[in-house]
Motif scaffolding. Structure first.
Motif, PDB file in Angstrom:
ATOM      1  N   PHE A  84     -18.554  -6.441 -29.246  1.00 42.73           N
ATOM      2  CA  PHE A  84     -19.008  -5.213 -28.706  1.00 42.73           C
ATOM      3  C   PHE A  84     -17.939  -4.400 -27.922  1.00 42.73           C
ATOM      4  O   PHE A  84     -17.667  -3.291 -27.973  1.00 42.73           O
ATOM      5  CB  PHE A  84     -20.340  -5.431 -28.112  1.00 42.73           C
ATOM      6  CG  PHE A  84     -21.526  -5.785 -29.110  1.00 42.73           C
ATOM      7  CD1 PHE A  84     -22.038  -4.857 -29.731  1.00 42.73           C
ATOM      8  CD2 PHE A  84     -21.780  -7.167 -29.453  1.00 42.73           C
ATOM      9  CE1 PHE A  84     -23.135  -5.269 -30.589  1.00 42.73           C
ATOM     10  CE2 PHE A  84     -22.688  -7.550 -30.085  1.00 42.73           C
ATOM     11  CZ  PHE A  84     -23.365  -6.559 -30.782  1.00 42.73           C
ATOM     12  N   CYS A  98     -21.191  -2.499 -33.798  1.00 45.50           N
ATOM     13  CA  CYS A  98     -21.517  -3.789 -33.813  1.00 45.50           C
ATOM     14  C   CYS A  98     -20.357  -4.507 -34.948  1.00 45.50           C
ATOM     15  O   CYS A  98     -20.234  -5.513 -34.852  1.00 45.50           O
ATOM     16  CB  CYS A  98     -22.993  -4.135 -34.236  1.00 45.50           C
ATOM     17  SG  CYS A  98     -23.340  -3.122 -35.680  1.00 45.50           S
ATOM     18  N   CYS A 132     -26.029  -2.805 -29.001  1.00 46.16           N
ATOM     19  CA  CYS A 132     -25.280  -1.399 -29.568  1.00 46.16           C
ATOM     20  C   CYS A 132     -25.919  -0.440 -28.756  1.00 46.16           C
ATOM     21  O   CYS A 132     -24.996   0.509 -28.238  1.00 46.16           O
ATOM     22  CB  CYS A 132     -25.881  -1.097 -30.930  1.00 46.16           C
ATOM     23  SG  CYS A 132     -24.910  -1.947 -32.155  1.00 46.16           S
ATOM     24  N   MET A 147     -24.394   2.601 -35.805  1.00 45.50           N
ATOM     25  CA  MET A 147     -24.884   1.558 -35.485  1.00 45.50           C
ATOM     26  C   MET A 147     -26.272   1.436 -35.951  1.00 45.50           C
ATOM     27  O   MET A 147     -27.076   2.236 -36.429  1.00 45.50           O
ATOM     28  CB  MET A 147     -25.130   1.773 -33.790  1.00 45.50           C
ATOM     29  CG  MET A 147     -25.982   2.869 -33.167  1.00 45.50           C
ATOM     30  SD  MET A 147     -26.055   2.905 -31.448  1.00 45.50           S
ATOM     31  CE  MET A 147     -27.809   2.034 -31.390  1.00 45.50           C
TER      32      MET A 147
END
Length: 721
Positions: free
Chosen positions: A20, A50, A67, A89
């Motif tokens: 991340f 991600c 996210c 995402m």
């Protein structure tokens, strides 16, 4: 009058599943690069926050939560304002998970656009994790995560199949698989007045695939007009796929920008300047107009933000991008570049000390070694080009200290790559040993030359001493079981020896803190299809770069590398007869792979493609090949076969395919390069326990047709009694 010129940006990003922080950093860097190039719209890859390859991590709430945290970081960063952002995402809505695009501007969300049609074949399992938004033009109210609500200034935004309306144009989103569907969303959006369409992808590499991708995007805008902006992930994101970038911008069927297909860059941004008036002129035809007024209507999310310059004055420094020709690599270059880039990504991210290849003197292990050398060439080129990330990774991995990096690919190869020849006095020829030595010297690998006779004899003597039975090779009068037992002792001894040296070599080379080496396998796709390998021999490794590449392509790659990498020693590998060298060499006998298998490598490629691409079982394959390998054989590389010979070959293939399927359950993870790979761990989902094919209905159908064909041939020849 307002300007009709807009500058848009797309990118290749080297995202990594569940990284991340790193993914967010790369997204922000791509935004900065897009802004620096004067772009007013930036498009990124599918699920870029991600990483596309999260697989069952998508089912975990942590993935969704992280996210939103990363998106908040991007939205709060004022250096990312002043440009429209298309970011990917997963989003949870009303208890369902959707693969989404988040369209943002100046710290606020304009639209959440879910993916309508999901990829669910081959390597893709999107339906396992996501729900398709299979309601075109449908929109709902989405309640924002509390960490975003304050930034947004409201509790809800629109989620659904809508488009963005600015004062100067209209923008719509399409996601990866939707481009490949028979009725893609871009058709309807274009008819409804959308002029700019984005496509954010997680599209993996296979040999010769780029032509199809390019053709589909070209056709989309050649027929509909408009600007199509394609973004893609690049590199290894944690699995056996390589995402091959090639972000591009196409307008009215003309390619205006194309990023690299294989690169070690973590962030690559390309831009193009589009004249909206050209799109409008391109679309002015009566038939298109009649279809447009009947097209479905999209909800428009309005914003005062303009993609074109606000002042509207003519600026001679800003002009429409010129058309360029698509850049395609040959299959040989694709093998060199894709496998090299993948191995570098894997090595720098896993933290191992380097690679080790059991070098047999044959073409498969030769190809694997040359692929590692290709990696070293790419790394040195990137260092010389000033890629700071690659330089930092080299300093971390290689022995060279301080600010110094290796000067040549051979220098880097000597630090990171280890080859080992494991011979047997009666089975191994002087030629294979010398070929291995010459190749190691040419590419600079740290080479170990040894014999495994003592270990082999120790294992063999376990049988002699425990069972009072002395197994013999076939050439010495032994049975099939004895012959296979002795061959497999050698093969498995080589696997154990390879891992033994992979563990200890960094220590003996005074690199004790570097960890162990990763062992690379060298079984090609044909051998896996046929099961022509020993379970837990040198086909068992940490990674197999050539596991889904066929022998013919490997030969072409080696011939290409001989010239392009200036490795004249490769000619001897091309001229050698493929052999496992697991049986003693005599004056009258040398083991041959193709004779052992009962089929050629080219025939194996045909079987593999028909089995997977054409979805043919034994009977259907016989019906196809009895024509292609019979009277039509002059059009193919395979020599003409009688119907009976075709039947025998098809039956032999499926028999050995079935009885060796269990080997595929432990197959070394292979870089996915061909869509007929038999790897059942992720790609080829078939049983590994089959009923005997020789007693099957499929084989009886072949026999019945064969009897009819031969009877008819006999009748034509006038030989009927």
């Amino acid at each position: 009058m307002a300007s009709s010129l807009i500058t848009v940006a797309t990118c290749n990003l080297a995202q990594w599943a569940w990284d991340f922080d790193g993914n967010t950093k790369r997204i922000i860097e791509s935004i900065h690069k897009a802004k620096a190039a004067g772009a007013s719209l930036r498009v990124g890859p599918e699920l870029e926050i991600c990483g596309y390859g999260c697989l069952d991590h998508f089912l975990e709430e942590d993935t969704i939560r992280h996210c939103w945290q990363c998106l908040k970081t991007i939205l709060e960063d004022k250096t990312c304002h002043g440009i429209m952002l298309d970011i990917g995402m997963p989003v949870s809505h009303e208890g369902l998970l959707f693969n989404c695009r988040i369209i943002c501007l100046d710290g606020k969300i304009l639209l959440i656009r879910p993916k309508l049609w999901l990829a669910g074949d081959g390597n893709y399992r999107e339906q396992r994790h996501f729900t398709p938004w299979s309601r075109p033009q449908h929109c709902e109210e989405f309640y924002l995560d509390p960490i975003i609500e304050k930034l947004q200034g409201s509790g809800t935004v629109t989620i659904g199949d809508a488009v963005i309306r600015t004062p100067d144009t209209t923008i719509g989103c399409e996601t990866c698989e939707e481009l490949f569907t028979p009725d893609p969303p871009h058709n309807h959006m274009s008819l409804n007045g959308v002029e700019v369409i984005t496509n954010s992808s997680g599209s993996h590499f296979t040999l010769r695939k780029l032509h199809l991708r390019m053709q589909l995007i070209m056709e989309a805008t050649r027929k509909n007009g408009g600007c199509y902006i394609y973004a893609n992930q690049q590199g290894c994101d944690g699995d056996r796929l390589y995402y091959d970038g090639c972000a591009m911008i196409i307008c009215n069927g003309k390619l205006l920008a194309q990023a690299s297909q294989f690169s070690l860059q973590e962030v690559e941004v390309v831009t193009a300047t589009i004249d909206l008036d050209e799109i409008r002129a391109f679309r002015r035809s009566a038939s298109r107009g009649m279809q447009s007024v009947q097209a479905p209507t999209y909800e428009r999310i309005k914003t005062p933000f303009r993609l074109s310059p606000e002042d509207g004055h003519l600026d001679l420094d800003i002009f429409p991008s010129l058309e360029m020709q698509p850049r395609y690599h040959s299959p040989e270059e694709e093998i060199a570049l894709c496998t090299g880039a993948y191995l570098w990504d894997y090595l720098r991210r896993c933290g191992a000390a380097g690679y080790l290849v059991p070098l047999s003197g044959g073409i498969d292990s030769c190809a694997t070694a040359v692929i590692v050398f290709s990696m070293c060439r790419m790394v040195i080129e990137a260092c010389q080009a000033g890629d700071e990330q690659v330089v930092a990774d080299v300093k971390l991995l290689a022995k060279f200290g301080g600010d110094k990096v290796p000067d040549t690919p051979e220098d880097l190869c000597n630090q990171l790559f280890h080859t080992i020849y494991m011979g047997m006095s009666q089975q191994s020829s002087k030629e294979t040993r010398q070929r291995a030595k010459d190749l190691a010297s040419a590419i600079g690998s740290y080479h170990v030359d040894l014999d495994i006779d003592e270990v082999f004899n120790a294992q063999r003597n376990l049988i002699v001493n425990s069972l009072n039975f002395e197994p013999k090779f076939k050439v010495h009068g032994g049975s099939l079981a004895e012959n296979l037992t002795l061959q497999n002792i050698q093969a498995r001894t080589r696997m154990v020896t390879a891992y033994e040296f992979a563990q200890i070599l960094p220590t003996t080379r005074e690199r004790p803190g570097a960890g162990s080496l990763l062992v690379l396998g060298s079984a090609n796709v044909g051998e896996s299809l046929r099961g022509y390998l020993t379970k837990y021999d040198c086909s068992s490794a940490d990674l197999n770069p050539i596991g889904s590449i066929d022998k013919s392509d490997l030969k072409r790659f080696i011939a290409w590398a001989e010239v392009n990498f200036d490795l004249p020693c490769l000619r001897k590998f091309l001229d050698a007869v493929p052999t496992a060298e697991l049986e003693p060499i005599t004056e009258t006998y040398v083991q041959s792979d193709e004779i052992d298998m009962g089929m050629t490598y080219d025939e194996l490629t045909t079987f593999g493609r028909l089995r997977k691409f054409d979805k043919l079982g034994p009977y259907s394959m016989f019906k196809r090949l009895v024509h292609e390998w019979g009277h039509n054989a002059g059009e193919h590389t395979t020599p003409a076969y009688t119907p009976r010979q075709v039947a025998e070959k098809v039956k032999r293939f499926f028999h050995y395919y079935a009885i060796n399927r269990h080997k595929m359950t432990t197959l070394t993870p292979s870089l996915h390069s061909n869509d007929y790979s038999p790897d059942d761990n992720r790609f080829d989902l078939r049983p590994f326990l089959y009923p005997p094919f020789y007693q099957s209905l499929a084989f009886r159908c072949i026999d019945e047709d064969l009897a009819k064909i031969e009877a008819k041939q006999k009748e034509k020849a006038g030989g009927v009694d």
